[in-house]
Design an enzyme around this catalytic site. Structure first.
Site, short mmCIF file in Angstrom:
data_model
loop_
_atom_site.label_atom_id
_atom_site.label_comp_id
_atom_site.label_asym_id
_atom_site.label_seq_id
_atom_site.Cartn_x
_atom_site.Cartn_y
_atom_site.Cartn_z
N ARG A 35 0.82 -1.22 0.00
CA ARG A 35 0.00 0.00 0.00
C ARG A 35 0.85 1.27 0.00
O ARG A 35 0.46 2.27 -0.60
CB ARG A 35 -0.94 -0.01 1.20
CG ARG A 35 -2.05 -1.03 1.00
CD ARG A 35 -3.03 -1.01 2.12
NE ARG A 35 -4.17 -1.84 1.78
CZ ARG A 35 -4.90 -2.50 2.66
NH1 ARG A 35 -4.60 -2.44 3.95
NH2 ARG A 35 -5.93 -3.22 2.27
N LYS A 219 -19.58 -17.65 -0.32
CA LYS A 219 -21.02 -17.48 -0.09
C LYS A 219 -21.73 -16.71 -1.19
O LYS A 219 -21.26 -15.67 -1.64
CB LYS A 219 -21.24 -16.74 1.23
CG LYS A 219 -20.88 -17.58 2.41
CD LYS A 219 -21.15 -16.83 3.68
CE LYS A 219 -21.00 -17.74 4.89
NZ LYS A 219 -21.08 -16.97 6.12
N GLY A 375 -11.16 -8.93 -2.66
CA GLY A 375 -10.95 -9.99 -1.68
C GLY A 375 -9.93 -11.03 -2.09
O GLY A 375 -8.83 -10.70 -2.55
N GLY A 398 -13.13 -4.32 -0.55
CA GLY A 398 -14.52 -3.89 -0.40
C GLY A 398 -14.93 -2.86 -1.44
O GLY A 398 -16.03 -2.91 -1.99
#
Ligand code: AMP
Length: 419
Positions: A35, A219, A375, A398
């Protein structure tokens, strides 16, 4: 709209929202500088123009002010080293008038962790079990203070640059509200943000067809918005990983002990129906590598995905499924990959995800545009050493997911005016 390339920062004080939410070990030592490196082009351009830089960021989720374990002072040396100029430090981001006023052209300063102040997020620090009306009242009371906090940060500088894609989906003081205090020529996206936004636009707005999305992960519930938005854009939707089993069970298949969400079964059927109506080809796995327990050393057997016996759970894509997916991916001109197609953290069940990474790299080499993001797919592409063989790997989990869901990112909109 002003851009970082068009702007000459000579003699300007520039406050830059960076994403220095970096991992530290127990001794406060930096363990991954991705980062920091991501922000360097923007910071260096400002300094090279003869401007001065005020870096601001959050780190972690502090519960108090100060919280020494989450102090950005711990990374000042690491940033200085990479930036090539000594970085000064302001130990209180809301009271940094003296430090920012003293800043000269070519100098750099870092403010302490913005989230030491609850004004940054606008989320009051209350006990988890606080009654709802108390939370509501505290939030309302915090709102004007959040504006004041943003205004204070803005007062330190002549120009605002947002280069923190990781927090672009948050409407926080430093990521969005602060932009209200700069005129349109004095606020802009940094280079990293520009690249992320361009990558999103390449797939969501200007995609070449055939456009294939590979959506995996655990999911359906966490990817529902993503799938729904993509159904209006893609030609092919490959659904892999744990989330595929809900689709099989919803259609009456037997999935053994595989991961699934019963309450999402109606939604899975809706997705299949909508895809048919929109002419999107959905490709689920035809067969699955299953294990007899959730462990790397589990015994492995391949079953048709709609016919997995009890005592076995699907944990990786089978060679038959991969063969079909390879054909689809290699015939695509635009590829979006989000989520592994198996439990790739277990080396013995990582083969399918590794294969997908190779197919995406091969398609890219043949001229396709590929975006990997959101992710765990980023961890996967890095694990297989192919990050530089795809067109773009997003840095924001996100934020990228929300963008793919079709949501407007407040951090981008605050500058572009997009609605
Ligand atoms: P997500 O954060 O939703 O992208 O999910 C990523 C996670 O999904 C990874 O930790 C994978 O191990 C997990 N995953 C992928 N396939 C499966 C599967 N068949 N069974 C259980 N977990 C899976």
């Amino acid at each position: 709209m002003m851009t970082i390339d068009k702007c000459n920062f000579k003699g300007k004080k520039v406050i830059v929202r960076v994403d220095f939410n970096v991992p530290l070990d127990e001794n406060g030592k930096l363990t991954d500088d991705t980062r920091i490196r991501g922000a360097l082009p923007t910071l260096k351009k400002i300094l090279a123009d003869g401007g001065s830089v005020i870096m601001m960021s959050h780190m972690g989720k502090p519960k108090k002010n100060p919280d020494p374990k989450l102090s950005l002072s711990q990374i000042v040396d690491a940033v200085s080293e990479r930036l090539g100029v000594p970085v000064k430090f302001a130990p209180d981001c809301a009271h940094a008038d003296a430090e920012t006023a003293a800043l000269k052209p070519g100098e750099a300063l870092m403010l302490e962790n913005l989230r030491f102040y609850e004004e940054e997020t606008g989320k009051p620090r209350l006990p988890k079990d606080a009654p709802e009306d108390e939370v509501k009242a505290a939030k309302a009371a915090l709102k004007p203070k959040q504006k004041d906090f943003a205004k204070k940060l803005a007062s330190y500088a002549d120009v605002y640059v947002n280069d923190a894609f990781g927090t672009a989906h948050r409407k926080h003081a430093s990521t969005a509200i602060i932009a209200d205090y700069f005129d349109k020529d004095s606020k802009m996206l940094g280079y990293l943000m520009e690249k992320e936004v361009a990558a999103i636009n390449n797939v969501l707005k200007n995609a070449q067809h055939p456009f294939t999305a590979i959506i995996g992960g655990s999911k359906v519930s966490s990817k529902l918005g993503v799938i729904q938005n993509l159904l209006d854009k893609v030609d092919n939707l490959i659904i892999g990983g744990g989330m595929g089993f809900t689709f099989f069970k919803a259609q009456g298949g037997h999935i053994g002990d595989s991961l699934h969400e019963d309450d999402l079964m109606p939604e899975a059927l809706n997705i299949l129906k909508a895809a048919k109506e929109k002419g999107v080809k959905i490709s689920l796995s035809v067969a699955t590598v299953a294990g007899n327990e959730f462990s790397n050393d589990a015994e492995q057997k391949i079953f048709e995905t709609h016919n997995i016996p009890d005592g076995w759970e699907g944990m990786d894509a089978s060679p038959d499924s991969l063969k079909i997916w390879k054909e689809i991916i290699l015939a695509s001109k635009t590829i979006l990959w989000n989520g592994p197609v198996g439990v790739f953290e277990f080396p013995n069940f990582a083969k399918g995800t590794g294969e997908i990474a190779h197919y995406v790299a091969e398609a890219t080499k043949n001229g396709a545009y590929s975006l990997v993001g959101g992710g765990d797919s980023v961890a996967a592409i890095n694990k297989f050493g192919l990050a530089d063989k795809v067109s773009y790997v997003s840095t924001g989990g996100g934020a990228m997911l929300e963008a793919i869901e079709g949501k407007i990112l407040p951090g981008v909109a605050a500058i572009t005016g997009e609605k």
